[in-house]
Scaffold this motif. Structure first.
Motif, mmCIF file in Angstrom:
data_model
loop_
_atom_site.group_PDB
_atom_site.id
_atom_site.type_symbol
_atom_site.label_atom_id
_atom_site.label_comp_id
_atom_site.label_asym_id
_atom_site.label_seq_id
_atom_site.Cartn_x
_atom_site.Cartn_y
_atom_site.Cartn_z
ATOM 1 N N GLN A 147 0.852 -1.193 0.000
ATOM 2 C CA GLN A 147 0.000 0.000 0.000
ATOM 3 C C GLN A 147 0.886 1.240 0.000
ATOM 4 O O GLN A 147 1.862 1.313 0.748
ATOM 5 N N ALA A 148 0.523 2.193 -0.849
ATOM 6 C CA ALA A 148 1.316 3.428 -0.939
ATOM 7 C C ALA A 148 0.634 4.546 -0.152
ATOM 8 O O ALA A 148 -0.593 4.596 -0.044
ATOM 9 N N HIS A 149 1.459 5.429 0.412
ATOM 10 C CA HIS A 149 0.979 6.614 1.122
ATOM 11 C C HIS A 149 1.728 7.807 0.524
ATOM 12 O O HIS A 149 2.928 7.703 0.240
ATOM 13 N N LEU A 150 1.035 8.924 0.360
ATOM 14 C CA LEU A 150 1.667 10.081 -0.284
ATOM 15 C C LEU A 150 1.371 11.348 0.520
ATOM 16 O O LEU A 150 0.271 11.512 1.043
ATOM 17 N N ALA A 151 2.365 12.227 0.609
ATOM 18 C CA ALA A 151 2.147 13.531 1.245
ATOM 19 C C ALA A 151 2.925 14.597 0.489
ATOM 20 O O ALA A 151 4.067 14.366 0.090
ATOM 21 N N PRO A 152 2.314 15.772 0.287
ATOM 22 C CA PRO A 152 3.076 16.872 -0.312
ATOM 23 C C PRO A 152 4.060 17.421 0.735
ATOM 24 O O PRO A 152 3.670 17.644 1.891
ATOM 25 N N VAL A 153 5.330 17.577 0.374
ATOM 26 C CA VAL A 153 6.335 18.073 1.327
ATOM 27 C C VAL A 153 7.220 19.113 0.643
ATOM 28 O O VAL A 153 7.478 19.021 -0.551
ATOM 29 N N VAL A 154 7.654 20.105 1.418
ATOM 30 C CA VAL A 154 8.579 21.096 0.850
ATOM 31 C C VAL A 154 9.848 21.233 1.681
ATOM 32 O O VAL A 154 10.766 21.955 1.316
ATOM 33 N N THR A 155 9.911 20.503 2.829
ATOM 34 C CA THR A 155 11.135 20.515 3.646
ATOM 35 C C THR A 155 11.389 19.113 4.179
ATOM 36 O O THR A 155 10.460 18.299 4.273
ATOM 37 N N THR A 156 12.628 18.837 4.552
ATOM 38 C CA THR A 156 12.939 17.520 5.142
ATOM 39 C C THR A 156 12.275 17.380 6.508
ATOM 40 O O THR A 156 12.004 16.275 6.968
ATOM 41 N N ARG A 157 11.989 18.503 7.161
ATOM 42 C CA ARG A 157 11.287 18.419 8.451
ATOM 43 C C ARG A 157 9.882 17.877 8.255
ATOM 44 O O ARG A 157 9.380 17.090 9.062
ATOM 45 N N GLN A 158 9.258 18.274 7.133
ATOM 46 C CA GLN A 158 7.918 17.728 6.858
ATOM 47 C C GLN A 158 7.994 16.236 6.551
ATOM 48 O O GLN A 158 7.112 15.471 6.939
ATOM 49 N N VAL A 159 9.052 15.824 5.856
ATOM 50 C CA VAL A 159 9.254 14.389 5.585
ATOM 51 C C VAL A 159 9.271 13.642 6.922
ATOM 52 O O VAL A 159 8.589 12.624 7.108
#
Length: 290
Positions: free
Chosen positions: A186-198
């Motif tokens: 199962q895949a999960h996806l999130a929009p991220v713009v910084t490594t902190r958000q990752v």
């Protein structure tokens, strides 16, 4: 006239025999039945500084109708280097459609390594380059593998500054699961713009007991840095050898950025061979398209 399956199979056998005699101990058969091979390539034979492992899977249609599925493994091979080398290999394939191309690929990679050795590039950090090449191609990890997602979070801690822990948690989308022979992906996806958000997204996912108990949580992310006009990207196999790199490669091909994709795999006790990479990529592709 199109080549028959028998002719293609014979071409593959002839090519493999030739390569194993040319490259000797550097040529390794990972799985004869699944046609998975690995070759260690270095800049020179005596005291190699730059080395790389090329892993290939020969699909039934190779060489006349399908390219080999490949993975380039070297700790120093990142970003631009990876893209340039992958583009060179794809160019060779296109210029020699229908031909056996593995020898050309290996020699092209060697040429790049020799150039690196002769240029002013600093040598790769030896501590990093002595990583083991997993001869069993991943599935055997499952016997003694303990999921330790905390380690991956610790890795990201190095990249994040503690003073900005209040980074907003992006929305997380979950794709439809794919099940094959009792293994579920199962895949999960999130929009991220910084490594902190990752880091925040991974922590949030691991709070889910089911995701935390997955045999592997493979992930890759690509963040475009406007100011430097470069990509910040990385990937994690989580015990599924080469899966993170393939996932990142898929994201590069699809030209997606500012996104983190995590693929969870719950192992069902039956080895899937290369099919597992197909499922990981399909899960990821579906969630990206959605």
């Amino acid at each position: 006239m199109a080549a028959s399956d028998t002719e293609r199979a014979q071409q593959q056998i002839d090519e493999i025999e030739a390569l194993s005699s040319i490259y000797g101990d550097d040529w390794c058969v990972v799985d004869e039945d699944e046609k998975i091979y690995c070759i260690k390539i270095s800049d020179c034979l005596d005291q190699p500084k730059w080395t790389l492992c090329l892993q290939v899977i020969l699909p039934p249609g190779y060489p006349t109708a399908e390219p080999p599925i490949y993975q380039l493994n070297a700790p120093w091979l990142r970003g631009q280097d990876y893209t340039e080398l992958a583009n060179s290999l794809e160019e060779i394939y296109v210029q020699n459609l229908g031909e056996s191309i593995l020898y050309l690929w290996v020699e092209k990679i060697r040429e790049v390594l020799v150039e690196k050795a002769q240029s002013s590039d600093p040598e790769p950090d030896i501590k990093k380059t002595t990583e083991e090449v997993d001869g069993d191609d991943g599935d055997d990890f499952l016997l003694d593998y303990q999921p330790i997602p905390e380690d991956q979070i610790k890795m990201l801690n190095y990249m994040t500054s503690e003073s900005q822990e209040d980074e907003e948690l992006p929305p997380i989308h979950h794709g439809n699961p794919i099940t094959d022979r009792r293994s579920t992906f199962q895949a999960h996806l999130a929009p991220v713009v910084t490594t902190r958000q990752v880091k925040r997204v991974l922590e949030k996912l691991y709070e889910n007991k089911k995701i935390a108990s997955a045999t592997h949580n493979i992930y890759a992310y690509r963040i475009y840095c406007e100011d430097k006009q470069t990509f910040l990207q990385d990937c994690e196999d989580d015990g599924e050898t080469a899966a993170g790199g393939r996932l990142l490669h898929l994201m590069q091909i699809l030209n997606v950025h500012n996104v983190l994709v995590v693929v969870s795999r719950w192992y069902g006790g039956i080895l899937l061979g290369p099919d597992r990479f197909k499922h990981i990529n399909n899960c990821a592709r579906n969630v990206l398209v959605e």
